[in-house]
Each structure stands twice: as C-alpha cells, then as structure tokens.
Design an enzyme around this catalytic site. Structure first.
Site, short mmCIF file in Angstrom:
data_model
loop_
_atom_site.label_atom_id
_atom_site.label_comp_id
_atom_site.label_asym_id
_atom_site.label_seq_id
_atom_site.Cartn_x
_atom_site.Cartn_y
_atom_site.Cartn_z
N HIS A 284 0.93 -1.24 0.04
CA HIS A 284 0.02 0.00 -0.15
C HIS A 284 0.94 1.15 -0.03
CE1 HIS A 284 -3.41 -2.69 1.89
NE2 HIS A 284 -3.56 -2.49 0.56
N GLU B 229 1.51 3.96 3.15
CA GLU B 229 1.97 3.24 4.38
C GLU B 229 3.90 3.52 4.32
OE1 GLU B 229 0.26 -0.54 4.57
OE2 GLU B 229 -1.85 0.49 4.40
N ARG C 20 -3.17 4.82 -2.10
CA ARG C 20 -3.03 3.34 -1.59
C ARG C 20 -2.65 2.47 -2.61
NH1 ARG C 20 -5.32 -0.18 2.57
NH2 ARG C 20 -6.58 -1.83 1.63
N HIS D 124 2.77 -3.31 6.77
CA HIS D 124 1.72 -2.36 6.55
C HIS D 124 1.84 -1.41 7.54
CE1 HIS D 124 -0.84 -4.41 3.23
NE2 HIS D 124 0.08 -5.72 3.81
N GLU E 54 1.22 -4.60 11.19
CA GLU E 54 0.67 -3.18 10.87
C GLU E 54 1.31 -2.62 11.84
OE1 GLU E 54 -1.85 -1.81 9.04
OE2 GLU E 54 -2.53 -3.64 8.11
ZN LIG Z 1 -1.65 -1.63 4.08
#
Ligand SMILES: [Zn+2]
Ligand SMILES: *[C@@H]1O[C@H](CO)[C@@H](O)[C@H](O)[C@H]1NC(C)=O
Ligand SMILES: *[C@@H]1O[C@H](CO)[C@@H](O)[C@H](O)[C@H]1NC(C)=O
Ligand SMILES: *[C@@H]1O[C@H](CO)[C@@H](O)[C@H](O)[C@H]1NC(C)=O
Length: 393
Positions: free
Chosen positions: A152, A155, A210, A280, A354
């Site tokens: 993405h 990020e 994104r 991410h 994340e």
């Molecule tokens: Zn992501």
C-alpha cells in the site's frame, strides 16, 4: 464495502477543486468511532452525502461486531481533528523512490558477498520490481524468508523498515550472533517497495494514495488494491468490485503485474520459503491467517506461539504493545490478501505487520518515530525468523 458494518473511523475531507499536489492543504482528518449500528448507518449516510474520502479500509484500527466493545477499539471513543501538516508534502529524502533504487544498486555493488539484487518483473508503469536476496552463500540449499514492504503506497513506514532490516543485517552480522545465524542459515528475499508506481505517486501527487496505478477501461479511477488482488477467495468479503474504491480487487486475480510477478516468484520458490512477512501500517498489530474467514489455521499453535513471542520481543524495546491474532478477528475480514495466499500456497508462517501507530499520526508517522518503530520491529522479525530454525509441533 467494509465487512460487517465496519466502521468509518476516519473521514478525510477532500476538496476536489484544488490541484492534486495541494489536494489536502487545509483539510482535516476527522476520526469518528461509531458505537452502534445506528451510528454506523448515520455516518455512512453522511459519508455518501459529503464529498469525503475515507481511510477506513486503509489499515486503521477496526474490528468485528462480535468482540466486546472495549476489545474492539482498544482505545477510547475518539473524536479529534487534526490538520494535515504541510510537511506531508516534504518527506525525508532518504526514502524517495529513486533514492531507494540507488541504494539497492549501491549495496549490490559494495556487498556482493551478501547481497544480490534482481528484478522479478515490471510494474504497470514499467518500473523494475527489485528484490534483494540477502544471506551468506554458505551452503547450496537454505530455507528462506520473504519480506515485502509497501504493498500500500501511503504506508511509508513499510519501505523504511525494509531498508532498515537490510542495513541492520549488514552492520551487525559480524558482531551479533543472532544475526550471524540468520544470515548463515537463511536467505532473505526483501522487496522494499512492492507497489512502486503507487509509492511514486504518493510522493509526487497524492500522499494518501493506496492502490496501484493501473488504468481502468470503463472508469476514470486508477489502481487496484494490491492486497485484494490475490487468488484466494478473490473479491469476496472486505473487497470491492468498484474501480473507484480503495479496496478494489481488480478485474481478475493477479491482474496487477506487481502481484502477478511476486505470486510467480513465490510459487516458484515455495518449497524453500518458510515465512512470508508483509509490512503495512497502521494499527500496531501482528496478524496471521486467515484474513478471509473466521477459522483456525491448521498449524495454529506454532504460528500463534511465534506471534506471541514476537510481540513480546517487540514490546521489550519501548513498551509498545501490539495486538496479535488471526487477521479476520483482530483487524477485519478481507479477501484476496497476500498473506492468506502465501499461507494457502504452502508457506507455513505467514504474517502481516501493521506498524505504528494507532492513528494519532496515522500514515503521516513523523521522521522521529522511524527509528524506534524500526528498532522494535526488528526484534519481532528476528524472533520470528529464529523461531523458524527450531522445530515446532
Ligand atoms: Zn496496508
Ligand atoms: C547485481 O550485481 C551482480 C553482479 O554481482 C549483477 O550480475 C547484477 O546484474 C546486479 N543486479 C542489478 C539489478 O543490477
Ligand atoms: C523471542 O521472544 C521471547 C519473548 O520475549 C523470548 O523469550 C525469546 O527468547 C525470544 N527468542 C529469540 C530467539 O529471540
Ligand atoms: C503444518 O506443519 C507441518 C509440520 O511442520 C507441515 O508439514 C505442514 O505443511 C504445515 N501445514 C500448513 C498448512 O502450514
């Protein structure tokens, strides 16, 4: 649509009339956590009426209805606004896409004993998809770990971590026995910028981009969510068929050249690759399969204990506590993700990180937090990879 009445946590008001690079100037991020189905409906209605964009699906904390409320959000009911800093347009030069490529070439030339740089294909806009193979050529067959960052685009802490990992490995393998063991017994395939076109675009045009940058024949919207484009329950719950949505799954699985190239590489090396790690932001979570359904994976106990140890190792640096668990019940349900695909294709340890934070800065994590974030994440990654070298039943 987001799954299970999932929740516009963050509405980003766009002023479409502004030229693109200034799109967000003077805009505000409004974070809203609805507390009931009714509030969710009201928000969704408001959301459709106003010209707003949402970052709901972009990774912020979200969760399922069936969890107790305090567990669902892990933080207070929040309703804050913050101005998007002007400096969002002026990121540190060290992470510029062109700079990352030069840096990879440099390592390939100066550390040819440990680093081999190659390309697995080309992006939609024709950029090479570079991967670094890192490790000592100590024996013909070694297990391997795949690490990708920047699926993405917005990020940015992801690509920063991938670079950090390589830098640390090269600087410490002679003095740190754990790192020496890692580079002796394993190969690491590291892809610092998976979605190169999108990442580029997030530098030049839209900081909050994104998706990939592929064109659509019927709509003017660009891009596919490269983490909804994999052939695993493709375009089901938690993914959108609409090309203008941020979670657009694409016209068919592996439609995106970036996804296709990496899937091809992973398929080819799936006997060798024992762990798939994807980076991410943001939510502070360590997730494992499944993403697309609520079910327990066959090798739950080995994966679960790897995650448990990894988040504890991470916490030991600065006390940052990560939540961990199956992506479906810890974050949200999403189909067609790379992690589920890797797991289904025989890679026994598949994780998605994340990284920081939980939404205060969100995608605009300031430069001062890059180092602590990478330092603590490094402990988790080392812990997982050393776990691989042990037997687990
Ligand atoms: Zn992501
Ligand atoms: C990396 O270096 C090797 C020689 O050591 C070379 O064959 C290869 O083409 C280089 N990779 C790239 C992407 O330039
Ligand atoms: C992994 O982390 C756990 C928990 O902090 C720790 O007990 C263990 O020693 C670590 N293992 C390695 C190999 O770093
Ligand atoms: C589970 O672990 C066993 C033994 O380590 C392995 O043979 C098997 O492939 C794993 N299954 C999955 C689905 O990862």
């Amino acid at each position: 649509m987001p799954p299970r009445g999932l929740l516009p946590l963050c509405l980003l008001c766009l002023q479409a009339a502004l030229p693109l690079p200034a799109r967000y100037r003077g805009d505000k991020v409004i974070r809203v956590v609805p507390e009931s189905e009714r509030e969710t409906r009201i928000l969704k209605a408001a959301f459709n009426r106003l010209k707003v964009g949402s970052c709901t699906t972009g990774g912020p904390v979200a969760a399922q209805q069936h969890l107790p409320h305090h567990q669902r959000y892990g933080h207070r009911r929040a309703s804050t606004t913050e101005h998007i800093p002007k400096s969002a347009a002026l990121p540190p030069a060290s992470k510029h896409p062109v700079h990352i490529q030069d840096w990879m070439h440099h390592l390939n030339n100066t550390h040819s004993d440990l680093v081999h740089m190659f390309s697995v294909g080309k992006s939609y806009e024709g950029r090479p998809l570079f991967v670094l193979k890192l490790g000592k050529r100590s024996r013909p067959y070694k297990k391997a770990v795949w690490i990708d960052c920047g699926i993405h685009a917005r990020e940015w802490i992801g690509p920063a971590f991938c670079q950090w990992f390589v830098k640390e490995a090269l600087q410490t393998h002679q003095t740190d026995p754990a790192m020496r063991k890692m580079l002796t017994q394993l190969y690491f395939y590291i892809m610092p910028v998976f979605n190169v076109d999108g990442y580029h675009f997030s530098w030049t045009n839209d900081r909050f981009w994104r998706k990939t940058r592929s064109k659509n024949t019927r709509f003017r919207c660009h891009g596919v969510d490269a983490n909804r484009n994999w052939k695993v329950k493709w375009c089901d719950e938690g993914a959108s068929f609409h090309p203008c949505d941020d979670t657009y799954c694409g016209p068919f699985p592996e439609s995106e050249p970036e996804v296709k190239a990496v899937a091809h590489f992973l398929r080819k090396h799936r006997k060798q690759i024992k762990a798939y790690l994807s980076f991410h932001a943001y939510a502070q979570m360590l997730l494992y399969p499944y993403s697309y359904k609520y079910a327990t994976i066959p090798n739950f106990s080995c994966v679960e204990s790897a995650a448990y140890n990894a988040v504890n190792a991470l916490e030991s640096a600065y006390g940052i506590r990560y939540r961990y668990g199956p992506a479906s019940s810890t974050l949200y349900v999403s189909s067609g993700s790379s992690m589920d695909w890797a797991y289904k294709n025989g890679i026994p340890y598949a994780f998605a990180f994340e990284l920081r934070d939980t939404g205060h800065f969100g995608f605009l994590l300031p430069e001062t937090l890059i180092k602590p974030t990478c330092t603590e994440t490094m402990l988790a990654v080392k812990n997982i990879t050393l776990h691989l070298l042990k037997k687990c039943h």
